[in-house]
Design a protein around this motif. Structure first.
Motif, short mmCIF file in Angstrom:
data_model
loop_
_atom_site.label_atom_id
_atom_site.label_comp_id
_atom_site.label_asym_id
_atom_site.label_seq_id
_atom_site.Cartn_x
_atom_site.Cartn_y
_atom_site.Cartn_z
N ASP A 1 -4.45 -4.58 -5.51
CA ASP A 1 -5.13 -4.55 -4.22
C ASP A 1 -4.35 -5.40 -3.22
O ASP A 1 -4.00 -6.55 -3.50
CB ASP A 1 -6.55 -5.11 -4.39
N VAL A 2 -4.10 -4.85 -2.05
CA VAL A 2 -3.30 -5.54 -1.04
C VAL A 2 -3.87 -6.89 -0.68
O VAL A 2 -3.13 -7.84 -0.39
CB VAL A 2 -3.15 -4.65 0.22
N CYS B 1 4.72 -1.68 5.62
CA CYS B 1 3.68 -0.82 5.06
C CYS B 1 2.97 -0.01 6.13
O CYS B 1 3.00 -0.33 7.32
CB CYS B 1 2.66 -1.64 4.28
N ASP C 1 -0.19 -0.30 -5.14
CA ASP C 1 -1.24 0.55 -4.59
C ASP C 1 -2.48 0.40 -5.46
O ASP C 1 -2.39 0.14 -6.66
CB ASP C 1 -0.80 2.02 -4.55
N LYS C 2 -3.63 0.57 -4.82
CA LYS C 2 -4.90 0.40 -5.54
C LYS C 2 -5.16 1.55 -6.49
O LYS C 2 -5.85 1.39 -7.51
CB LYS C 2 -6.04 0.27 -4.53
N VAL D 1 0.88 -1.18 0.00
CA VAL D 1 0.00 0.00 0.00
C VAL D 1 0.92 1.22 0.00
O VAL D 1 0.93 2.01 0.93
CB VAL D 1 -0.96 0.00 1.21
#
Length: 336
Positions: free
Chosen positions: A241-242, A259, A215-216, A194
Motif C-alpha cells: 500500500d502506497v 507515479c 501496487d496494492k 502505484v
C-alpha cells in the motif's frame, strides 16, 4: 569529463503544450547550466555549458522532441549569403539542405551556391549526409542550424498495445518517459509506488535506472513483472500500500519517486477517501525520497498538492479524455 559550450535548437513535438520544454530543461539541468534564448510553438533555443555526455543522454532519453540541432545563428532571409561568409560554417561532405516552415526554394539554392563555391569537391546526399544544414523559417527570419541527431524513438515499442499485460486506461509511453525525465534522475533508484501495469518502470529501466514498483493489487504486481520481463528489463516489484511506503523502505532511500495516482471509485482506492489517500501517500513519498531530489506525481485536476512540505517546481495539465484531466506535479524535497 571536459565541458562544452554549445547553442542548441530543439524541434518540439507539439504532443503537449508545456511538457516538451520542461523535459528539455530537466535533462539539461543534469549536465550543466543553460539559458533559454527563444521559444516558439515549433522550437526552443538554449545556450548550454556543461558535460559533453549531455548529447548522448538527450539522444537516448528525450521523448517529446523531434530533433536536436546545433544553433549557428539567425539572420534575415535577404542576408543569408553574408551570414555564411562571416560565420565560416564548416561543411563536411556529402551535405544536404532542408527547410522547416515555409518552403522557399530560392533560399536553398542560394545556400547551396555558397557551399559549393567554397568546396573543392562538393557532393550532395539527401539520405546519408555528413552535414545536414537545417533552416527554420519564421516570418522574414531564418534560423540556421546543423542537425545533431534525432532522439531514439525505439521506446515507442513499450506502448500499452504492445505489452502482454494491459488495462483499459494506461499511460502513453511518451508521458511516462517524460515524467521520469522530469524527476531529474541520472541513475540510482526510482520507485513507482502505484505501478499499475508498469509503464513508468519500463521507461526508467530502459534508461538504466534501478526500478522498484509497488501496487496494492496482486494482479498488477504480477502484470508489471510480466511487462518488464517481456521487454528484457528487471525490477523489484512487490505488493503493498502506497501509504505504508515509508514503513517498507528507509527514509531518504530513493533518488526519485514517479507515479500516476489512482483516481477511480472508492472501491478501487481501497475504500479510503481519495483526499485522505493522497495526503497520506505524499507524506510517505516525501519520507523515502532523498533530500534535494524529486517526486513527480500525476493526480486528477481537482486535487491540490500545494501544501505538501515540498517545493513546487512546476505543474502541467494532461487531458486523458473529455471527462478526465490530470495534473503532473514536480516537487522537490528541500529538508528532512
Amino acid at each position: 569529463m571536459d565541458n562544452m559550450k554549445i547553442s542548441l535548437l530543439f524541434q518540439l513535438s507539439g504532443f503537449h503544450s508545456t511538457l516538451p520544454l520542461a523535459e528539455i530543461e530537466a535533462m539539461l539541468s543534469l549536465y550543466g547550466s543553460f539559458n533559454l534564448l527563444e521559444k516558439t510553438e515549433r522550437f526552443a533555443i538554449f545556450d548550454f555549458v556543461g558535460k559533453r555526455n549531455v548529447i548522448d543522454s538527450l539522444r537516448r532519453r528525450l521523448s517529446l522532441v523531434h530533433g536536436v540541432f546545433e544553433f549557428l545563428g539567425r539572420c534575415k532571409l535577404g542576408d543569408i549569403e553574408t551570414f555564411f561568409k562571416e560565420k565560416q560554417v564548416q561543411i563536411e561532405m556529402p551535405y544536404r539542405i532542408r527547410m522547416h516552415g515555409m518552403l522557399i526554394n530560392d533560399v536553398i539554392d542560394r545556400v547551396a551556391d555558397i557551399i559549393e563555391n567554397k568546396s573543392l569537391h562538393p557532393c550532395v546526399s539527401l539520405e546519408h549526409p555528413k552535414t545536414s544544414i537545417e533552416l527554420f523559417i519564421k516570418g522574414k527570419d531564418v534560423y540556421i542550424t546543423k542537425l545533431l541527431f534525432y532522439p531514439d524513438k525505439s521506446f515507442m515499442k513499450h506502448s500499452p498495445k504492445h505489452r502482454p499485460f494491459i488495462r483499459p486506461v494506461a499511460m502513453d509511453a511518451r508521458i511516462a518517459r517524460c515524467m521520469v525525465n522530469l524527476s531529474r534522475i541520472a541513475n540510482g533508484k526510482l520507485i513507482d509506488p502505484v505501478c499499475g501495469t508498469g509503464g513508468i518502470l519500463i521507461e526508467a529501466a530502459s534508461m538504466g535506472i534501478k526500478v522498484y514498483g509497488m501496487d496494492k493489487e496482486r494482479t498488477m504486481v504480477k502484470g508489471t513483472k510480466q511487462n518488464l520481463e517481456f521487454f528484457g528489463y528487471s525490477g523489484d516489484v512487490m505488493q503493498g500500500d502506497v501509504i505504508t511506503l515509508d514503513k517498507l523502505f528507509p527514509h531518504n532511500y530513493f533518488d526519485a519517486v514517479v507515479c500516476d495516482m489512482p483516481y477511480g471509485i472508492s472501491s478501487s482506492l481501497g475504500n479510503i477517501r481519495r483526499d485522505v489517500l493522497y495526503s497520506k501517500a505524499i507524506v510517505a513519498m516525501r519520507n523515502v525520497v532523498k533530500k534535494g531530489h524529486y517526486v513527480v506525481i500525476m493526480v486528477p485536476e481537482e486535487i491540490n498538492l500545494l501544501n505538501v512540505k515540498m517545493k513546487l517546481i512546476e505543474i502541467h495539465k494532461e487531458r486523458v479524455h473529455t471527462n478526465l484531466t490530470r495534473r503532473i506535479y514536480v516537487l522537490r524535497k528541500e529538508c528532512d
